[in-house]
Motif scaffolding. Structure first.
Motif, PDB file in Angstrom:
ATOM      1  N   ALA A 263       0.830  -1.205   0.000  1.00 48.53           N
ATOM      2  CA  ALA A 263       0.000   0.000   0.000  1.00 48.53           C
ATOM      3  C   ALA A 263       0.864   1.256   0.000  1.00 48.53           C
ATOM      4  N   TYR A 264       1.947   1.223   0.757  1.00 52.64           N
ATOM      5  CA  TYR A 264       2.850   2.382   0.795  1.00 52.64           C
ATOM      6  C   TYR A 264       3.496   2.611  -0.574  1.00 52.64           C
ATOM      7  N   VAL A 265       3.921   1.566  -1.236  1.00 57.04           N
ATOM      8  CA  VAL A 265       4.534   1.711  -2.554  1.00 57.04           C
ATOM      9  C   VAL A 265       3.569   2.365  -3.525  1.00 57.04           C
ATOM     10  N   GLY A 266       2.291   1.943  -3.470  1.00 53.80           N
ATOM     11  CA  GLY A 266       1.299   2.560  -4.343  1.00 53.80           C
ATOM     12  C   GLY A 266       1.142   4.041  -4.075  1.00 53.80           C
ATOM     13  N   GLU A 267       1.183   4.438  -2.821  1.00 55.41           N
ATOM     14  CA  GLU A 267       1.084   5.852  -2.458  1.00 55.41           C
ATOM     15  C   GLU A 267       2.346   6.614  -2.838  1.00 55.41           C
ATOM     16  N   LEU A 282       3.787  10.142  11.205  1.00 55.80           N
ATOM     17  CA  LEU A 282       2.768   9.344  11.887  1.00 55.80           C
ATOM     18  C   LEU A 282       3.356   8.212  12.718  1.00 55.80           C
ATOM     19  N   LYS A 283       4.303   7.476  12.126  1.00 56.18           N
ATOM     20  CA  LYS A 283       4.787   6.234  12.737  1.00 56.18           C
ATOM     21  C   LYS A 283       6.263   6.247  13.098  1.00 56.18           C
ATOM     22  N   GLY A 284       6.973   7.286  12.692  1.00 56.79           N
ATOM     23  CA  GLY A 284       8.407   7.321  12.947  1.00 56.79           C
ATOM     24  C   GLY A 284       9.250   6.755  11.834  1.00 56.79           C
ATOM     25  N   CYS A 285       8.630   5.973  10.939  1.00 54.21           N
ATOM     26  CA  CYS A 285       9.335   5.446   9.773  1.00 54.21           C
ATOM     27  C   CYS A 285       8.304   5.044   8.734  1.00 54.21           C
ATOM     28  N   ALA A 286       8.726   4.967   7.495  1.00 51.08           N
ATOM     29  CA  ALA A 286       7.838   4.541   6.422  1.00 51.08           C
ATOM     30  C   ALA A 286       7.803   3.019   6.365  1.00 51.08           C
ATOM     31  N   PRO A 287       6.672   2.423   5.953  1.00 49.89           N
ATOM     32  CA  PRO A 287       6.605   0.962   5.838  1.00 49.89           C
ATOM     33  C   PRO A 287       7.682   0.427   4.898  1.00 49.89           C
ATOM     34  N   GLY A 288       8.336  -0.621   5.318  1.00 46.52           N
ATOM     35  CA  GLY A 288       9.359  -1.237   4.486  1.00 46.52           C
ATOM     36  C   GLY A 288      10.767  -0.786   4.780  1.00 46.52           C
ATOM     37  N   PHE A 289      10.907   0.219   5.641  1.00 48.20           N
ATOM     38  CA  PHE A 289      12.232   0.696   6.025  1.00 48.20           C
ATOM     39  C   PHE A 289      12.451   0.376   7.497  1.00 48.20           C
ATOM     40  N   ALA A 290      13.609  -0.174   7.808  1.00 48.64           N
ATOM     41  CA  ALA A 290      13.852  -0.571   9.193  1.00 48.64           C
ATOM     42  C   ALA A 290      15.336  -0.668   9.464  1.00 48.64           C
ATOM     43  N   ALA A 291      15.683  -0.468  10.716  1.00 51.55           N
ATOM     44  CA  ALA A 291      17.055  -0.692  11.178  1.00 51.55           C
ATOM     45  C   ALA A 291      17.000  -1.662  12.352  1.00 51.55           C
ATOM     46  N   ASP A 292      18.147  -2.075  12.808  1.00 49.91           N
ATOM     47  CA  ASP A 292      18.235  -2.990  13.943  1.00 49.91           C
ATOM     48  C   ASP A 292      17.448  -4.270  13.697  1.00 49.91           C
ATOM     49  N   ALA A 309      16.929  -5.498  -9.929  1.00 50.76           N
ATOM     50  CA  ALA A 309      15.550  -5.366 -10.393  1.00 50.76           C
ATOM     51  C   ALA A 309      15.379  -4.420 -11.569  1.00 50.76           C
ATOM     52  N   ASP A 310      16.356  -3.562 -11.859  1.00 55.53           N
ATOM     53  CA  ASP A 310      16.236  -2.604 -12.963  1.00 55.53           C
ATOM     54  C   ASP A 310      14.925  -1.820 -12.843  1.00 55.53           C
ATOM     55  N   LEU A 311      14.753  -1.173 -11.686  1.00 55.80           N
ATOM     56  CA  LEU A 311      13.511  -0.474 -11.388  1.00 55.80           C
ATOM     57  C   LEU A 311      13.313   0.733 -12.291  1.00 55.80           C
ATOM     58  N   THR A 312      12.066   1.020 -12.591  1.00 59.95           N
ATOM     59  CA  THR A 312      11.739   2.257 -13.279  1.00 59.95           C
ATOM     60  C   THR A 312      12.019   3.431 -12.346  1.00 59.95           C
ATOM     61  N   ALA A 313      12.078   4.631 -12.897  1.00 57.88           N
ATOM     62  CA  ALA A 313      12.470   5.805 -12.107  1.00 57.88           C
ATOM     63  C   ALA A 313      11.525   6.042 -10.932  1.00 57.88           C
ATOM     64  N   ASP A 314      10.220   5.886 -11.152  1.00 57.10           N
ATOM     65  CA  ASP A 314       9.277   6.148 -10.058  1.00 57.10           C
ATOM     66  C   ASP A 314       9.418   5.123  -8.939  1.00 57.10           C
ATOM     67  N   LEU A 315       9.679   3.849  -9.288  1.00 52.01           N
ATOM     68  CA  LEU A 315       9.856   2.833  -8.252  1.00 52.01           C
ATOM     69  C   LEU A 315      11.178   3.016  -7.515  1.00 52.01           C
ATOM     70  N   LYS A 316      12.211   3.382  -8.243  1.00 48.94           N
ATOM     71  CA  LYS A 316      13.491   3.619  -7.586  1.00 48.94           C
ATOM     72  C   LYS A 316      13.397   4.792  -6.630  1.00 48.94           C
ATOM     73  N   ALA A 317      12.586   5.790  -6.954  1.00 47.83           N
ATOM     74  CA  ALA A 317      12.420   6.949  -6.075  1.00 47.83           C
ATOM     75  C   ALA A 317      11.734   6.563  -4.768  1.00 47.83           C
ATOM     76  N   ALA A 337       8.096  -5.887  -2.608  1.00 43.45           N
ATOM     77  CA  ALA A 337       6.989  -5.072  -3.111  1.00 43.45           C
ATOM     78  C   ALA A 337       7.380  -4.322  -4.376  1.00 43.45           C
ATOM     79  N   LEU A 338       8.571  -3.752  -4.408  1.00 39.78           N
ATOM     80  CA  LEU A 338       9.031  -3.028  -5.592  1.00 39.78           C
ATOM     81  C   LEU A 338       9.270  -3.974  -6.765  1.00 39.78           C
ATOM     82  N   THR A 339       9.819  -5.146  -6.485  1.00 40.92           N
ATOM     83  CA  THR A 339      10.044  -6.129  -7.546  1.00 40.92           C
ATOM     84  C   THR A 339       8.725  -6.627  -8.115  1.00 40.92           C
ATOM     85  N   ALA A 340       7.758  -6.894  -7.246  1.00 44.97           N
ATOM     86  CA  ALA A 340       6.446  -7.353  -7.706  1.00 44.97           C
ATOM     87  C   ALA A 340       5.770  -6.284  -8.553  1.00 44.97           C
TER      88      ALA A 340
END
Length: 390
Positions: A263-267, A282-292, A309-317, A337-340
């Motif tokens: 859902a975050y990727v779509g947004e 809202l949450k302190g981090c975006a979905p899909g990004f994490a440390a530790d 994955a050779d992502l398109t420009a919008d997906l790489k962004a 999610a980006l690969t799919a």
């Protein structure tokens, strides 16, 4: 007899009993033989010589002496499951499948090759001469088909304890192939990733991304799905039944988290900077990004998949702007999610890749538990009402 002489190593216990390791572990899990960690190597166990003697029908002081019972120690004393596994290891920020670096393996290995490594099936090829089923399960979502195949095979197949190691690994290959057939539909008997690409209607030139995603996502240590699989396998369920226990458990947190990332990727495709900032606020981090993570700061599987994955420009962004805004690296869920999305697999594509990849690893854990798994020790502590209190 001294304290040290009351305990013997596994090799001696197996020799005296004349049984396989799986039977020895069953004796321990049923309380017929006491076991304790080896003080010189906690990864190994020692076994009560008096219990072994009793089961062998031996007389003498060993059999007639006081029964030795090891105290409950470690994880079991805390009510946690204590499991020994030979499947995977995370060390120094890297993931290893039976000693092989998973990232390096994913560069060239087919799904079949990775599965053989995880299942410890390097001497013989369990995928050789497999035939397609004449009545494959078709229709419905990919995940529905996976669960339907596992459910049908759980009813049809023999219990794990009736298999020798070779037949067990061949059954694992047969099960994985049948699942892939349910997704791919009829067609040439190609490599598994090529058949999946056909089912997903992905271009043949992009099938390597499906291969990479499944190899990288096969296993990453202990979680609820692995525990469910091993518990069912330890109880003697059919291979498909044990894996079904783990696969349905994936429907909890892992797939729910993937849905959030999708859902975050779509947004974020429409407004990568704004979406990242909104979620960070809202949450302190975006979905899909994490440390530790269990790997440390960076999950090595994510860049290994994203870089290929050779992502398109919008997906790489979505990846780069999200990382820049929050200062956190992408996780493997975001990479899936980006690969799919890059492969146009639809809204459930990332979850499909996750489940299919994890199926390989869950099969590995079921095979490992059945072939040479230690008893799963856990303590259930009752905290309900006192008897007669109502």
């Amino acid at each position: 007899m001294s304290a040290d002489e009351r305990w013997i190593a596994r090799s001696e216990a197996l020799t005296r009993l004349g049984v396989k390791a799986q039977t020895l572990y069953a004796y321990v899990s049923r309380g017929r033989i006491a076991a304790r960690p080896d003080p010189t190597d906690p990864r190994r166990s020692l076994y009560a010589v008096s219990d072994v003697a009793r089961l062998c029908g031996e007389g003498g002081a060993e059999a007639d002496g006081p029964e030795v019972r090891a105290p409950v120690m470690g994880a079991a004393a805390r009510g946690e499951a204590d499991i020994q596994s030979s499947v995977s290891l995370i060390a120094d920020g890297r993931l290893f499948y039976r000693g092989l670096d998973a990232v390096q393996l994913a560069e060239t290995a087919t799904i079949e090759t990775a599965a053989r490594a995880l299942w410890d099936a390097r001497e013989t090829n369990p995928f050789a001469d497999l035939k397609p089923r004449i009545d494959p399960i078709v229709g419905g979502s990919t995940q529905r088909r996976v669960l339907a195949v596992l459910g049908r095979r759980a009813i049809e197949d023999r219990a794990l304890r009736t298999h020798d190691p070779v037949s067990l690994k061949r059954e694992a290959a047969s099960l994985l192939s049948e699942v892939v057939d349910s997704v791919s539909g009829p067609g040439p008997r190609l490599y598994l990733h090529q058949r999946l690409a056909r089912g997903f209607k992905a271009a043949e030139r992009d099938s390597h991304l499906i291969r990479r995603a499944l190899v990288l996502g096969a296993d990453a240590g202990l979680d609820d799905a692995v525990l469910a699989t091993r518990a069912a396998a330890g109880g003697g369920a059919p291979l498909a039944g044990a894996v079904l226990a783990g696969a349905t458990t994936l429907g909890g947190t892992p797939l729910t988290e993937i849905d959030d990332v999708v859902a975050y990727v779509g947004e974020a495709r429409r407004d990568p900077i704004g979406a990242a900032r909104r979620w960070i606020g809202l949450k302190g981090c975006a979905p899909g990004f994490a440390a530790d993570t269990e790997f440390g700061r960076v999950d090595p599987r994510a860049p290994a998949l994203l870089d290929a994955a050779d992502l398109t420009a919008d997906l790489k962004a979505v990846w780069t702007e999200g990382e820049a805004a929050g200062g956190l690296p992408p996780g493997f869920g975001l990479a899936l999610a980006l690969t799919a999305r890059r492969l146009d697999l639809g809204p459930t594509g990332a979850g499909d890749l996750l489940m299919l990849g994890r199926l390989i690893g869950l099969l590995a854990h079921a095979v490992d538990q059945a072939a040479d798994g230690s008893p799963i020790r856990a303590r259930l502590r009752y905290v309900g009402p006192e008897p007669g209190s109502h």
